[in-house]
Motif scaffolding. Sequence first.
Motif, PDB file in Angstrom:
ATOM      1  N   ARG A   1      45.029  14.944  -1.573  1.00 34.07           N
ATOM      2  CA  ARG A   1      45.319  16.072  -2.518  1.00 34.07           C
ATOM      3  C   ARG A   1      46.064  15.941  -3.631  1.00 34.07           C
ATOM      4  N   PHE A   2      47.051  14.919  -3.811  1.00 36.45           N
ATOM      5  CA  PHE A   2      47.929  14.797  -4.835  1.00 36.45           C
ATOM      6  C   PHE A   2      46.846  14.376  -6.003  1.00 36.45           C
ATOM      7  N   LEU A   3      45.798  13.685  -5.800  1.00 34.87           N
ATOM      8  CA  LEU A   3      44.827  13.200  -6.825  1.00 34.87           C
ATOM      9  C   LEU A   3      44.324  14.264  -7.665  1.00 34.87           C
ATOM     10  N   ALA A   4      44.277  15.722  -7.191  1.00 38.68           N
ATOM     11  CA  ALA A   4      43.820  16.780  -7.668  1.00 38.68           C
ATOM     12  C   ALA A   4      44.788  17.210  -8.480  1.00 38.68           C
ATOM     13  N   ARG A   5      46.005  16.984  -8.666  1.00 37.77           N
ATOM     14  CA  ARG A   5      47.074  17.443  -9.761  1.00 37.77           C
ATOM     15  C   ARG A   5      46.448  17.373 -11.106  1.00 37.77           C
ATOM     16  N   VAL A   6      46.529  18.419 -11.772  1.00 35.85           N
ATOM     17  CA  VAL A   6      46.332  18.532 -13.275  1.00 35.85           C
ATOM     18  C   VAL A   6      47.546  18.802 -14.048  1.00 35.85           C
ATOM     19  N   HIS A   7      47.873  18.146 -15.127  1.00 35.68           N
ATOM     20  CA  HIS A   7      49.085  18.221 -15.944  1.00 35.68           C
ATOM     21  C   HIS A   7      48.860  19.607 -16.389  1.00 35.68           C
ATOM     22  N   PRO A   8      49.981  20.620 -16.305  1.00 33.35           N
ATOM     23  CA  PRO A   8      50.017  21.813 -16.736  1.00 33.35           C
ATOM     24  C   PRO A   8      49.836  21.652 -18.506  1.00 33.35           C
TER      25      PRO A   8
ATOM     26  N   ARG B   1      48.801  19.033 -20.558  1.00 35.01           N
ATOM     27  CA  ARG B   1      47.776  18.186 -21.125  1.00 35.01           C
ATOM     28  C   ARG B   1      46.428  18.402 -20.674  1.00 35.01           C
ATOM     29  N   GLN B   2      46.185  19.011 -19.301  1.00 35.45           N
ATOM     30  CA  GLN B   2      44.963  19.687 -18.720  1.00 35.45           C
ATOM     31  C   GLN B   2      44.171  18.120 -18.618  1.00 35.45           C
ATOM     32  N   VAL B   3      44.924  17.231 -17.725  1.00 43.13           N
ATOM     33  CA  VAL B   3      44.300  15.893 -17.358  1.00 43.13           C
ATOM     34  C   VAL B   3      44.575  15.754 -15.942  1.00 43.13           C
ATOM     35  N   PRO B   4      43.778  15.142 -15.027  1.00 45.97           N
ATOM     36  CA  PRO B   4      44.167  14.701 -13.843  1.00 45.97           C
ATOM     37  C   PRO B   4      45.031  13.477 -13.855  1.00 45.97           C
ATOM     38  N   VAL B   5      46.487  13.944 -13.985  1.00 41.93           N
ATOM     39  CA  VAL B   5      47.622  13.060 -14.285  1.00 41.93           C
ATOM     40  C   VAL B   5      47.692  11.801 -13.269  1.00 41.93           C
ATOM     41  N   ASN B   6      47.667  12.358 -11.865  1.00 41.09           N
ATOM     42  CA  ASN B   6      47.969  11.443 -10.631  1.00 41.09           C
ATOM     43  C   ASN B   6      46.752  10.423 -10.745  1.00 41.09           C
ATOM     44  N   ALA B   7      45.497  11.075 -10.627  1.00 41.61           N
ATOM     45  CA  ALA B   7      44.483  10.012 -10.549  1.00 41.61           C
ATOM     46  C   ALA B   7      44.367   9.058 -11.840  1.00 41.61           C
ATOM     47  N   THR B   8      44.807   9.413 -13.005  1.00 40.38           N
ATOM     48  CA  THR B   8      44.770   8.410 -14.106  1.00 40.38           C
ATOM     49  C   THR B   8      45.765   7.584 -13.889  1.00 40.38           C
ATOM     50  N   LEU B   9      47.026   7.583 -13.139  1.00 43.33           N
ATOM     51  CA  LEU B   9      48.205   6.722 -13.168  1.00 43.33           C
ATOM     52  C   LEU B   9      47.652   5.940 -11.790  1.00 43.33           C
TER      53      LEU B   9
ATOM     54  N   THR C   1      36.722   7.288 -14.218  1.00 44.80           N
ATOM     55  CA  THR C   1      37.061   7.189 -12.767  1.00 44.80           C
ATOM     56  C   THR C   1      38.214   8.128 -12.450  1.00 44.80           C
ATOM     57  N   SER C   2      38.968   8.505 -13.123  1.00 44.84           N
ATOM     58  CA  SER C   2      40.013   9.686 -12.712  1.00 44.84           C
ATOM     59  C   SER C   2      39.610  10.991 -12.473  1.00 44.84           C
ATOM     60  N   ARG C   3      38.452  11.266 -13.283  1.00 38.75           N
ATOM     61  CA  ARG C   3      37.786  12.640 -13.084  1.00 38.75           C
ATOM     62  C   ARG C   3      36.945  12.438 -11.751  1.00 38.75           C
ATOM     63  N   LEU C   4      36.522  11.372 -11.360  1.00 37.78           N
ATOM     64  CA  LEU C   4      35.674  11.068 -10.056  1.00 37.78           C
ATOM     65  C   LEU C   4      36.915  11.368  -8.789  1.00 37.78           C
ATOM     66  N   LEU C   5      37.769  10.675  -9.017  1.00 40.05           N
ATOM     67  CA  LEU C   5      38.841  10.779  -7.956  1.00 40.05           C
ATOM     68  C   LEU C   5      39.224  12.339  -8.050  1.00 40.05           C
ATOM     69  N   TYR C   6      39.442  12.946  -9.190  1.00 40.41           N
ATOM     70  CA  TYR C   6      40.033  14.330  -9.003  1.00 40.41           C
ATOM     71  C   TYR C   6      38.815  15.300  -8.335  1.00 40.41           C
ATOM     72  N   ALA C   7      37.809  15.052  -8.703  1.00 41.68           N
ATOM     73  CA  ALA C   7      36.638  15.999  -8.111  1.00 41.68           C
ATOM     74  C   ALA C   7      36.724  15.808  -6.404  1.00 41.68           C
ATOM     75  N   MET C   8      36.525  14.584  -6.087  1.00 39.10           N
ATOM     76  CA  MET C   8      36.549  14.323  -4.520  1.00 39.10           C
ATOM     77  C   MET C   8      37.935  14.885  -4.082  1.00 39.10           C
ATOM     78  N   ALA C   9      39.182  14.616  -4.601  1.00 38.79           N
ATOM     79  CA  ALA C   9      40.279  15.234  -3.971  1.00 38.79           C
ATOM     80  C   ALA C   9      40.322  16.641  -4.054  1.00 38.79           C
ATOM     81  N   ARG C  10      39.863  17.412  -4.902  1.00 40.48           N
ATOM     82  CA  ARG C  10      39.693  18.785  -5.106  1.00 40.48           C
ATOM     83  C   ARG C  10      39.021  19.262  -3.734  1.00 40.48           C
ATOM     84  N   ASP C  11      37.733  18.538  -3.218  1.00 46.08           N
ATOM     85  CA  ASP C  11      37.243  18.780  -2.225  1.00 46.08           C
ATOM     86  C   ASP C  11      37.901  18.456  -0.717  1.00 46.08           C
TER      87      ASP C  11
END
Length: 468
Positions: free
Chosen positions: A334-341, A343-351, A319-329
């Motif tokens: 936009r904050f959902l596209a933030r990747v932890h520098p 861990r390299q995971v979409p941290v905001n989407a995960t939370l 789910t966090s990857r789907l949110l990341y992909a849509m926010a990246r576009d």
Amino acid sequence: MAVDPTPPEGIERYGYAQELRRSLTFRDLVVYGLIFMVPIAPFGIFGSVFEGSGGMVALAYAIGMLAMLFTAGSYAQMSRAFPMAGSVYTYAGRGIAAPVGFLSGWMILLDYVLVPALLYLIAGVAMNSLVPDVPVWLWLIAFVVLNTVVNFFGIEMTARINRIMLVAELAILAVFLVVGLVALAQGKGHGGGGLSPIYNGATFSWGLVFGAVSIAVLSFLGFDGISTLAEENRESARAIGRSMVASLLLVGVLFIVQTWVASLLVTDPDRLVGEGDPDGTAFYDAARVAGGAWLAKLTALATAIAWGFANSLVAQAATSRLLYAMARDRQLPRFLARVHPRRQVPVNATLLVAAVSLGLGLYMEQREDGITLLSSLVNFGAMTAFLVLHVSVVVHYVVRSGSRDWWRHLVAPAIGFGILGYVVVNAKVAAQELGFLWLGIGLVLLVGLLVTHRRPALAGIAEEEDEK
């Protein structure tokens, strides 16, 4: 297993930067799919499928597997064309048009965002039945916190946990099957014919069976989550499609075998068909017939851990990857596209997924129909998104690219569309009403984007669509 020497196609040519860590192999993807679908998923909904199918549970799961294989075939074709995160959102958006992708992503969000809450709730109820002194809401909170921490530590940690949990689930399933087969050999169960789980002349009708398929298909949802890891796959783009098909075939066989054995262990099948399984204990009752109270408790505990930890863990990641992909576009904040520098995971989407799952789970825990309502909505969201996926294969390959591979690019998607369309039409009225309400909200949001001149656009094709 040897790593495919052909590296995955870079996403830079589609206008994206490679931000997520490529570390997953074909084996990791298959394990991910198996865990998402839960090899022991029928433990939790066995009674509902038994009632709906007139006792022909194995047949319902066999048809469900066939339907999902057609959908997996369409996923395989689109993942090769567009090896990126985002699942059906990416495939419909690039295969048909960006606005269609937005609506598809919106509909599958109904599945992805709700399914973690459903899993946490089912697990909490199961654990409460074993430890009544601990309330459901406390179990729910514990599962959410645990999974969020594991996902924060990165996809490699999730993959390692997946492998451990898969071995544990398969071991418990093996125990049930061995004890169950011995019990059947001793004459336990209802003594019916060995073929009754696949065909019962007294109750058989295609309408009945397909109605049960609409319930059983819930167990298969999750294989599509593999597509959300396309940018973390380190092998060729073909690995995504192959891992979907492989995981579906493996888990489908396990579903059929375990429900076949459990069906024969039901002592009063007529009562279960007539009265249903309101407490959700039919499988555990069958396990008790086979091995006694210890096996009933073991299967109940396994269900709680598998749904509340293993399955929820990968559901949250997908789910966090789907949110990341849509926010990246820029189709979600936009904050959902933030990747932890680091861990390299979409941290905001995960939370965010964790917060929504917790809030929704706590709310639904207060409702008598919470699990039923969530299950229906998850199915409806997934099925409608899969319908668009099949159409995207035909549009992208046949209409745009002129493909003459009629089976993979026209016939197979058409068959998959027909089966899923039947399931959607026969879905519960409540699911249809709330599902179309969700679609209506998505349409309003889309109109708002168009009115404010923020027409949905995907990187790499934005300029082309602007010219149109």
